[in-house]
Design a protein around this motif. Structure first.
Motif, PDB file in Angstrom:
ATOM      1  N   ARG A  82       0.850  -1.356  -0.363  1.00 27.30           N
ATOM      2  CA  ARG A  82       0.029   0.069  -0.169  1.00 27.30           C
ATOM      3  C   ARG A  82       0.352   1.218  -0.287  1.00 27.30           C
ATOM      4  NH1 ARG A  82      -3.153  -1.378   4.788  1.00 27.30           N
ATOM      5  NH2 ARG A  82      -3.745  -3.744   4.438  1.00 27.30           N
ATOM      6  N   ARG A  83       1.337   1.457   1.154  1.00 25.46           N
ATOM      7  CA  ARG A  83       2.726   2.329   1.272  1.00 25.46           C
ATOM      8  C   ARG A  83       3.125   2.524  -0.369  1.00 25.46           C
ATOM      9  NH1 ARG A  83       5.716   0.556   6.604  1.00 25.46           N
ATOM     10  NH2 ARG A  83       4.137   1.320   7.707  1.00 25.46           N
ATOM     11  N   SER A  84       3.735   1.452  -0.917  1.00 24.65           N
ATOM     12  CA  SER A  84       4.780   1.509  -1.921  1.00 24.65           C
ATOM     13  C   SER A  84       3.170   2.546  -3.807  1.00 24.65           C
ATOM     14  CB  SER A  84       5.146   0.163  -2.756  1.00 24.65           C
ATOM     15  OG  SER A  84       5.077   0.227  -4.142  1.00 24.65           O
ATOM     16  N   LYS A  85       2.253   1.863  -3.147  1.00 22.93           N
ATOM     17  CA  LYS A  85       1.162   1.884  -4.262  1.00 22.93           C
ATOM     18  C   LYS A  85       1.391   3.526  -3.962  1.00 22.93           C
ATOM     19  CE  LYS A  85      -0.921  -2.107  -5.456  1.00 22.93           C
ATOM     20  NZ  LYS A  85      -1.935  -2.668  -4.930  1.00 22.93           N
ATOM     21  N   LYS A  86       1.499   3.872  -2.910  1.00 24.35           N
ATOM     22  CA  LYS A  86       0.629   5.380  -2.950  1.00 24.35           C
ATOM     23  C   LYS A  86       2.295   6.537  -2.761  1.00 24.35           C
ATOM     24  CE  LYS A  86      -1.593   6.687   1.326  1.00 24.35           C
ATOM     25  NZ  LYS A  86      -1.806   6.384   3.461  1.00 24.35           N
ATOM     26  N   THR A  87       3.206   6.044  -2.768  1.00 19.96           N
ATOM     27  CA  THR A  87       4.192   6.623  -3.690  1.00 19.96           C
ATOM     28  C   THR A  87       4.355   6.742  -5.031  1.00 19.96           C
ATOM     29  OG1 THR A  87       6.181   5.708  -1.096  1.00 19.96           O
ATOM     30  CG2 THR A  87       6.809   6.735  -3.206  1.00 19.96           C
ATOM     31  N   ASP A  88       4.037   5.695  -4.831  1.00 23.45           N
ATOM     32  CA  ASP A  88       3.865   5.758  -6.749  1.00 23.45           C
ATOM     33  C   ASP A  88       3.034   6.754  -7.176  1.00 23.45           C
ATOM     34  OD1 ASP A  88       6.285   3.484  -6.730  1.00 23.45           O
ATOM     35  OD2 ASP A  88       4.691   1.634  -7.253  1.00 23.45           O
ATOM     36  N   LYS A  89       1.763   6.419  -6.576  1.00 24.05           N
ATOM     37  CA  LYS A  89       0.443   7.640  -6.988  1.00 24.05           C
ATOM     38  C   LYS A  89       1.097   8.810  -6.889  1.00 24.05           C
ATOM     39  CE  LYS A  89      -4.057   8.160  -6.963  1.00 24.05           C
ATOM     40  NZ  LYS A  89      -4.190   9.580  -5.761  1.00 24.05           N
ATOM     41  N   CYS A  90       1.717   9.113  -5.789  1.00 22.62           N
ATOM     42  CA  CYS A  90       2.524  10.601  -5.566  1.00 22.62           C
ATOM     43  C   CYS A  90       3.278  11.121  -6.255  1.00 22.62           C
ATOM     44  CB  CYS A  90       2.679  10.299  -3.947  1.00 22.62           C
ATOM     45  SG  CYS A  90       2.246  10.471  -3.019  1.00 22.62           S
ATOM     46  N   SER A  91       3.798  10.557  -6.683  1.00 21.30           N
ATOM     47  CA  SER A  91       5.283  10.778  -7.511  1.00 21.30           C
ATOM     48  C   SER A  91       4.730  10.618  -9.441  1.00 21.30           C
ATOM     49  CB  SER A  91       6.046   9.359  -8.141  1.00 21.30           C
ATOM     50  OG  SER A  91       6.671   9.656  -6.881  1.00 21.30           O
TER      51      SER A  91
END
Length: 101
Positions: A82-91
């Motif tokens: 989930r954190r990885s997906k959030k980071t990807d979305k923010c990027s």
């Protein structure tokens, strides 16, 4: 020895009866080992039953702990994803914002 049945130690040793073999003994096998007293066999069988129950309880506790560890590991993995997906979305959002300007 703790059962006051020291007289059978030599026969158990001679037959290489270890812990694993001990748990597999029943009345007829005890008789074959030279334990002719039905009282002595009953004492040993009772103790073996207690030992088996204790081992089973320990095995179940171990399985429960392993399941809890696996559940915790999966939960941590999901959180990382989930954190990885959030980071990807923010990027991705930041890149889109830069491109628009």
């Amino acid at each position: 020895m703790s059962l006051n049945l020291e007289q059978y130690i030599s026969e158990f040793s001679a037959q290489n009866i270890n812990g694993e073999h001990l748990l597999q003994l029943d009345g007829s096998k005890l008789k074959a080992l030279g334990i002719t007293s039905s009282q002595d066999r009953a004492i040993i069988k009772k103790k073996l039953k207690e030992m088996k129950a204790s081992l089973e309880k320990a095995r179940k506790a171990q399985e429960k702990m392993e399941k809890q560890r696996e559940k915790l590991r999966k939960k941590e993995q999901e959180q990382l994803q989930r954190r990885s997906k959030k980071t990807d979305k923010c990027s991705s959002d930041a890149t889109e914002g830069t491109n628009e300007q």
